[in-house]
Design an enzyme around this catalytic site. Structure first.
Site, mmCIF file in Angstrom:
data_model
loop_
_atom_site.group_PDB
_atom_site.id
_atom_site.type_symbol
_atom_site.label_atom_id
_atom_site.label_comp_id
_atom_site.label_asym_id
_atom_site.label_seq_id
_atom_site.Cartn_x
_atom_site.Cartn_y
_atom_site.Cartn_z
ATOM 1 N N LYS A 14 0.837 -1.206 0.000
ATOM 2 C CA LYS A 14 0.000 0.000 0.000
ATOM 3 C C LYS A 14 0.875 1.260 0.000
ATOM 4 O O LYS A 14 2.091 1.184 0.236
ATOM 5 C CB LYS A 14 -0.937 -0.050 1.207
ATOM 6 N N TYR B 204 -11.858 -3.199 -3.379
ATOM 7 C CA TYR B 204 -12.392 -3.304 -2.016
ATOM 8 C C TYR B 204 -13.931 -3.352 -1.977
ATOM 9 O O TYR B 204 -14.531 -2.966 -0.966
ATOM 10 C CB TYR B 204 -11.889 -2.121 -1.175
ATOM 11 N N ASN C 175 -2.525 -0.891 7.276
ATOM 12 C CA ASN C 175 -1.735 -2.101 7.562
ATOM 13 C C ASN C 175 -0.705 -2.460 6.484
ATOM 14 O O ASN C 175 -0.226 -3.577 6.441
ATOM 15 C CB ASN C 175 -2.661 -3.280 7.878
ATOM 16 N N HIS D 82 -1.653 -5.761 1.407
ATOM 17 C CA HIS D 82 -2.870 -6.526 1.156
ATOM 18 C C HIS D 82 -2.471 -7.842 0.505
ATOM 19 O O HIS D 82 -1.584 -7.860 -0.347
ATOM 20 C CB HIS D 82 -3.813 -5.771 0.204
ATOM 21 N N GLU E 68 -8.393 -10.696 -8.069
ATOM 22 C CA GLU E 68 -7.475 -9.572 -7.862
ATOM 23 C C GLU E 68 -6.344 -9.563 -8.894
ATOM 24 O O GLU E 68 -5.965 -8.508 -9.387
ATOM 25 C CB GLU E 68 -6.933 -9.621 -6.427
HETATM 26 P P1 CMP Z 1 -6.655 -5.427 3.417
HETATM 27 O O1 CMP Z 1 -6.056 -6.757 3.615
HETATM 28 O O2 CMP Z 1 -6.133 -4.553 2.337
HETATM 29 O O3 CMP Z 1 -8.203 -5.640 3.168
HETATM 30 C C1 CMP Z 1 -9.178 -4.734 3.576
HETATM 31 C C2 CMP Z 1 -8.615 -3.598 4.340
HETATM 32 O O4 CMP Z 1 -9.547 -2.870 5.092
HETATM 33 C C3 CMP Z 1 -7.643 -4.124 5.368
HETATM 34 O O5 CMP Z 1 -6.507 -4.619 4.754
HETATM 35 C C4 CMP Z 1 -7.462 -2.894 6.233
HETATM 36 O O6 CMP Z 1 -6.626 -1.930 5.611
HETATM 37 C C5 CMP Z 1 -8.883 -2.369 6.243
HETATM 38 N N1 CMP Z 1 -9.631 -2.834 7.418
HETATM 39 C C6 CMP Z 1 -10.146 -4.069 7.625
HETATM 40 N N2 CMP Z 1 -10.769 -4.121 8.818
HETATM 41 C C7 CMP Z 1 -10.616 -2.896 9.369
HETATM 42 C C8 CMP Z 1 -11.044 -2.317 10.595
HETATM 43 N N3 CMP Z 1 -11.728 -3.009 11.492
HETATM 44 N N4 CMP Z 1 -10.715 -1.029 10.836
HETATM 45 C C9 CMP Z 1 -10.028 -0.320 9.931
HETATM 46 N N5 CMP Z 1 -9.618 -0.805 8.735
HETATM 47 C C10 CMP Z 1 -9.905 -2.086 8.478
#
Ligand code: CMP
Length: 147
Positions: A9, A49, A112, A115, A126
């Site tokens: 990201k 998403y 985070n 992905h 994807e």
């Molecule tokens: P990712 O694996 O990219 O898939 C969906 C994304 O949504 C996840 O990583 C996080 O960046 C975000 N996400 C998922 N759950 C939460 C949450 N409870 N609070 C904030 N962001 C979230």
């Protein structure tokens, strides 16, 4: 060999840790089957998403994903989907142990930094969203005596 989709990201480039994060996957022995850096369009982020649309974090997640270029990759290996998910660690910040990418580099669940596809169906979807077939570069494990 199984293929999975991985996206570093925008925070990864912004924090100058692309090499470190990529190294985690390479060190494990996964193969890079395709790789590119791009700025996603809003439409592409929303498609990627789509399952999270309507969640309270959705708008902020879209905003973050649009905040800079991402590095999109297809990783290949035995049980690559599961192996990559073990390396990235769980989505929830509080569950991600030290030693995983999220455990080591993420201080907020939404930010985070990485992905990874969570199932064969999402990997297929994807990969197709990010890569055209001609963007794959097949290569052999030759020249091993170099290292
Ligand atoms: P990712 O694996 O990219 O898939 C969906 C994304 O949504 C996840 O990583 C996080 O960046 C975000 N996400 C998922 N759950 C939460 C949450 N409870 N609070 C904030 N962001 C979230």
């Amino acid at each position: 060999m199984e293929k999975t989709f991985v996206m570093l990201k925008p925070g990864v480039l912004q924090r100058r840790i692309a090499g470190e994060v990529l190294n985690r996957f390479e060190r494990k022995g996964l193969r890079i089957a395709a790789l590119k850096m791009l700025r996603m369009s809003r439409e592409m982020v929303e498609a990627h998403y789509a399952e999270h649309r309507g969640r309270d974090f959705y708008e902020k997640l879209v905003e973050y994903t649009l905040s800079g270029p991402v590095i999109a990759m297809v990783m290949e290996g035995e049980e690559a989907i599961t192996v990559v998910r073990h390396l990235t660690g769980p989505t929830n910040l509080l569950d991600a142990p030290a030693g995983t990418i999220r455990g080591d580099y993420a201080a907020r669940t939404r930010l985070n930094i990485v992905h990874a596809s969570d199932s064969p169906a999402s990997a297929e979807r994807e990969i197709a969203l990010f890569f055209r077939p001609e963007e794959f570069c097949p290569w052999e494990d030759g020249n091993r005596d170099w290292f």
